[in-house]
Design an enzyme around this catalytic site. Structure first.
Site, PDB file in Angstrom:
ATOM      1  N   CYS A 135      40.738  41.207  30.730  1.00 38.65           N
ATOM      2  CA  CYS A 135      39.304  41.031  31.013  1.00 38.65           C
ATOM      3  C   CYS A 135      38.839  42.009  32.080  1.00 38.65           C
ATOM      4  O   CYS A 135      37.646  42.204  32.267  1.00 38.65           O
ATOM      5  CB  CYS A 135      39.010  39.599  31.438  1.00 38.65           C
ATOM      6  SG  CYS A 135      39.838  39.129  32.967  1.00 38.65           S
ATOM      7  N   ASP A 180      39.165  41.683  35.281  1.00 37.04           N
ATOM      8  CA  ASP A 180      38.743  41.030  36.524  1.00 37.04           C
ATOM      9  C   ASP A 180      39.791  41.215  37.615  1.00 37.04           C
ATOM     10  O   ASP A 180      40.999  41.249  37.341  1.00 37.04           O
ATOM     11  CB  ASP A 180      38.506  39.537  36.272  1.00 37.04           C
ATOM     12  CG  ASP A 180      37.272  39.311  35.404  1.00 37.04           C
ATOM     13  OD1 ASP A 180      36.569  40.295  35.128  1.00 37.04           O
ATOM     14  OD2 ASP A 180      37.032  38.175  35.013  1.00 37.04           O
ATOM     15  N   CYS A 185      34.518  37.122  36.531  1.00 33.38           N
ATOM     16  CA  CYS A 185      33.637  36.202  35.826  1.00 33.38           C
ATOM     17  C   CYS A 185      33.316  34.974  36.681  1.00 33.38           C
ATOM     18  O   CYS A 185      33.894  34.767  37.744  1.00 33.38           O
ATOM     19  CB  CYS A 185      34.309  35.753  34.528  1.00 33.38           C
ATOM     20  SG  CYS A 185      35.675  34.636  34.836  1.00 33.38           S
ATOM     21  N   CYS A 207      41.550  32.467  34.419  1.00 31.30           N
ATOM     22  CA  CYS A 207      40.765  32.800  35.612  1.00 31.30           C
ATOM     23  C   CYS A 207      41.308  32.029  36.819  1.00 31.30           C
ATOM     24  O   CYS A 207      41.390  32.572  37.925  1.00 31.30           O
ATOM     25  CB  CYS A 207      39.298  32.475  35.383  1.00 31.30           C
ATOM     26  SG  CYS A 207      38.686  32.983  33.756  1.00 31.30           S
TER      27      CYS A 207
HETATM   28 FE1  FES Z   1      39.156  37.116  33.337  1.00 33.35          FE
HETATM   29 FE2  FES Z   1      37.689  35.127  34.086  1.00 33.35          FE
HETATM   30  S1  FES Z   1      37.507  36.255  32.262  1.00 33.35           S
HETATM   31  S2  FES Z   1      39.215  36.127  35.209  1.00 33.35           S
END
Ligand code: FES
Length: 151
Positions: A36, A38, A61, A105
């Site tokens: 993702c 992040d 996110c 996450c």
């Molecule tokens: Fe990757 Fe939330 S979508 S940390």
């Protein structure tokens, strides 16, 4: 339009606790998820084995921000050993749950805390069982490796 997020997730996302950095942290942990993209960074201040302050910066996110906020609240004032026991499931539970596709996450939050503790141990010559940090990868710096496991 809640998209399955609990009120607590929305509340911690909208009003996150402990956002920021520490000038002279005892440990910093940075982890990322390559899928993702992040990234989460956690700063710890440790005095006499107690986490006296904790801050985070999360480029991610809503669930990652809510998880960081909750995780930092959960470890503040705790001993380092207690913080090491923090699991992503406990973070997700404290948020009244996360949608299944968002569990990773909360794992970032667990791993960022662990990574910061590892740095604290390393910097202070404190011995530890390497198995504690096995999931963080070889150097405890998981950023971009993308091998975080969903649980
Ligand atoms: Fe990757 Fe939330 S979508 S940390």
């Amino acid at each position: 339009m809640s998209l399955g997020y609990s009120e607590k997730v929305i509340e911690h996302f909208t009003n996150p606790r402990n956002v920021g950095e520490l000038a002279n942290p005892s440990g910093v942990g940075e982890v990322g998820n390559a899928q993702c993209g992040d990234i989460m960074r956690v700063y710890l201040q440790v005095e006499n084995d107690i986490i006296t302050d904790v801050k985070f910066k999360t480029f991610g996110c809503a669930s990652a921000i809510a998880s960081s906020s909750m995780a930092t609240e959960m470890i503040k004032g705790k001993t380092v050993g207690e913080a090491l026991e923090l699991t992503n499931k406990a973070v997700a539970q404290a948020l009244d749950g996360l949608p299944p596709v968002k569990m990773h996450c909360s794992l970032l939050a667990e791993q960022a805390v662990k990574s910061a503790i590892k740095m604290y141990y390393d910097n202070n010559g404190i011995a530890y069982d390497a198995a504690l940090f096995a999931k963080l990868g070889e150097d405890g710096h998981d950023h971009g490796h993308g091998d975080l496991v969903e649980e």
